[in-house]
Design an enzyme around this catalytic site. Structure first.
Site, PDB file in Angstrom:
ATOM      1  N   ASP A 180      20.721  74.666  87.576  1.00  0.00           N
ATOM      2  CA  ASP A 180      21.151  73.992  86.353  1.00  0.00           C
ATOM      3  C   ASP A 180      20.374  74.502  85.150  1.00  0.00           C
ATOM      4  O   ASP A 180      20.927  74.697  84.065  1.00  0.00           O
ATOM      5  CB  ASP A 180      20.958  72.483  86.520  1.00  0.00           C
ATOM      6  CG  ASP A 180      21.690  71.697  85.454  1.00  0.00           C
ATOM      7  OD1 ASP A 180      22.703  72.202  84.936  1.00  0.00           O
ATOM      8  OD2 ASP A 180      21.251  70.588  85.120  1.00  0.00           O
TER       9      ASP A 180
ATOM     10  N   ASP B 184      25.244  65.109  87.521  1.00  0.00           N
ATOM     11  CA  ASP B 184      23.926  64.504  87.307  1.00  0.00           C
ATOM     12  C   ASP B 184      23.863  63.116  87.945  1.00  0.00           C
ATOM     13  O   ASP B 184      22.868  62.761  88.584  1.00  0.00           O
ATOM     14  CB  ASP B 184      23.628  64.416  85.808  1.00  0.00           C
ATOM     15  CG  ASP B 184      23.658  65.785  85.144  1.00  0.00           C
ATOM     16  OD1 ASP B 184      23.213  66.748  85.785  1.00  0.00           O
ATOM     17  OD2 ASP B 184      24.142  65.890  84.003  1.00  0.00           O
TER      18      ASP B 184
END
Length: 442
Positions: free
Chosen positions: A195, A363
């Protein structure tokens, strides 16, 4: 003094942390509800996903074998994600937006129907709920269809849409908690690193996606949780009622937004109610609707998704015009103030304020997977991981106010969560249990 984005959209920050906390809490409840009372680790069933294609963890394997297999699983999973992300970027670059939207709808339908249905059936079996198969199928089908329509449809209350986004995160997270322990922890760390690279590195797929969507002034066809203001003007309100700062939480690429509402110019916009007849400056506006003078010009206010008046008024009555004071007269009561100083510096700030705070559904998922895995060991590790994740999310939002750009939400939270988990499990938990056992601490 220049105001921070945290001051202008503080409500949205709470609006992001609240669903994250709810998602993690419900995943922990599911893990405790569906786990066996004898051994929490035995609740982890052997499932085959893209996260464990190479190595299937066996309790009889050594620690070195588990670590090596977990590293291979994480590497393969990250490579698959990178390939799929670049493929989606290629499709979006060639304007295959319709295909991406249908693919996203199908993904949401599949998650709610299969993963959510599996959790639903497990809860029915666990608590022995008396329900027949036909009723169960009808309930699950209705839940799935309504969920897809709520997430992607227009005119849906924002609370319903946000609730189904949280349900999507819970379904995927509860499913991924069935992964083997070593694979789970290594995979979380690998995803945090990926990420970070994908969002910040030059040529990163997520960075290119965000830049391409910003250049086209469009909304990304993805499952993204967005905190938006839910305060709307009342139909019969009088006396200066307004929408507040319209730049807060308005997505620049929202299909329902007018082109004028997505401007990134350094202008602080505030809606003016049509029913406000108490101000002398609006007498001519309400009586004659004459905007042809030299002092004022009208900027029509486009549609804002989720902001609808009450009482069945049409769009023309719900959305008031914005009136611009061309001379910058300080005596005018209409709030549309041009900030001539520092326009070049505040252009990016207003753009971030217009877009609002967004959090990818991934997330939600991986935050919940972390606390779900921690719940399989002890509640003390759950508390530690939860506080670490929320602290990391707060640090990310602070960095957002400083950097004024899209930032990855996984690295800080996942790093703190993993570190706090092992510190609590290896140091804090033995210390507290030992002191409590010896009556040194109650």
């Amino acid at each position: 003094m220049e105001s921070s984005i945290l001051e202008s959209i503080g409500v949205e920050i709470i609006g992001v942390m609240s669903p994250v906390s709810i998602c993690m809490f419900l995943v922990v409840l599911l893990v405790y509800s569906l786990s066996s009372s004898s051994s929490p680790s035995s609740a982890v069933s052997d499932i085959r996903t893209a996260a464990n294609l190479v190595y299937a963890e066996n309790p009889s394997d050594t620690a070195a074998q588990k670590l090596e297999g977990a590293l291979l699983n994480a590497l393969v999973f990250v490579i698959l994600i990178a390939i799929v992300t670049f493929l989606l970027l290629l499709l979006y670059y060639y304007n295959c937006t319709s295909f991406l939207k249908h693919y996203t709808r199908f993904s949401a339908f599949f998650v709610l129907g299969s993963m959510g249905g599996s959790i639903f059936l497990s809860l029915i079996q666990r608590f022995s709920i008396p329900v027949d198969s036909v009723t169960c199928f009808i309930l699950l089908f209705n839940f799935t269809v309504v969920g897809v329509l709520s997430v992607f449809g227009s005119g849906i209350p924002i609370l319903v849409r946000q609730s189904y986004m949280v349900c999507l995160g819970i379904s995927v997270a509860a499913w991924l908690t069935k992964l083997p322990e070593w694979t789970t922890w290594v995979l979380l760390v690998a995803l945090a690193v990926y990420d970070l690279v994908a969002v910040l590195a030059p040529g990163g797929p997520l960075k290119l996606l965000v830049e391409l969507a910003s250049s086209r002034n469009e909304e990304l066809p993805a499952l993204i949780y967005e905190a938006r203001p839910t305060t709307v003007p009342r139909a019969g309100s009088r006396g200066g009622t307004s929408l507040g700062l319209l730049v807060t939480g308005v997505t620049a690429g929202e299909p329902s937004a007018a082109p004028s509402s997505s401007s990134s110019s350094a202008i602080e916009l505030q809606a003016v109610s049509r029913d406000n007849k108490d101000r002398n400056v609006n007498d001519n506006l309400n009586e004659n609707r004459d905007y042809g003078g030299n002092e004022y010009s009208v900027v029509p206010m486009g549609g804002f998704g989720g902001e609808r008046g009450q009482g069945g008024r049409d769009d023309a009555e719900e959305r008031s015009p914005l009136v611009r004071n061309s001379h910058g007269d300080g005596e005018s009561g209409i709030v549309d103030e041009e900030r001539h100083e520092g326009n070049g510096n505040r252009g990016g700030d207003e753009e971030i304020a217009e877009r609002g705070i967004k959090l990818g559904l991934g997330d939600f998922v991986f935050y919940s997977v972390l606390v779900g895995r921690a719940a399989m060991y002890d509640l003390m590790t759950v508390y530690a991981c939860y506080l670490a994740i929320i602290s990391g999310l707060g640090c990310t939002l602070i960095l957002l106010s400083v950097c004024r750009r899209a930032l990855p939400a996984l690295p800080i939270s996942i790093t703190l969560g993993v570190v706090f988990y092992f510190l609590t499990r290896l140091l804090m938990e033995p210390f507290i249990v030992g002191t409590a056992t010896n009556l040194m601490m109650f």
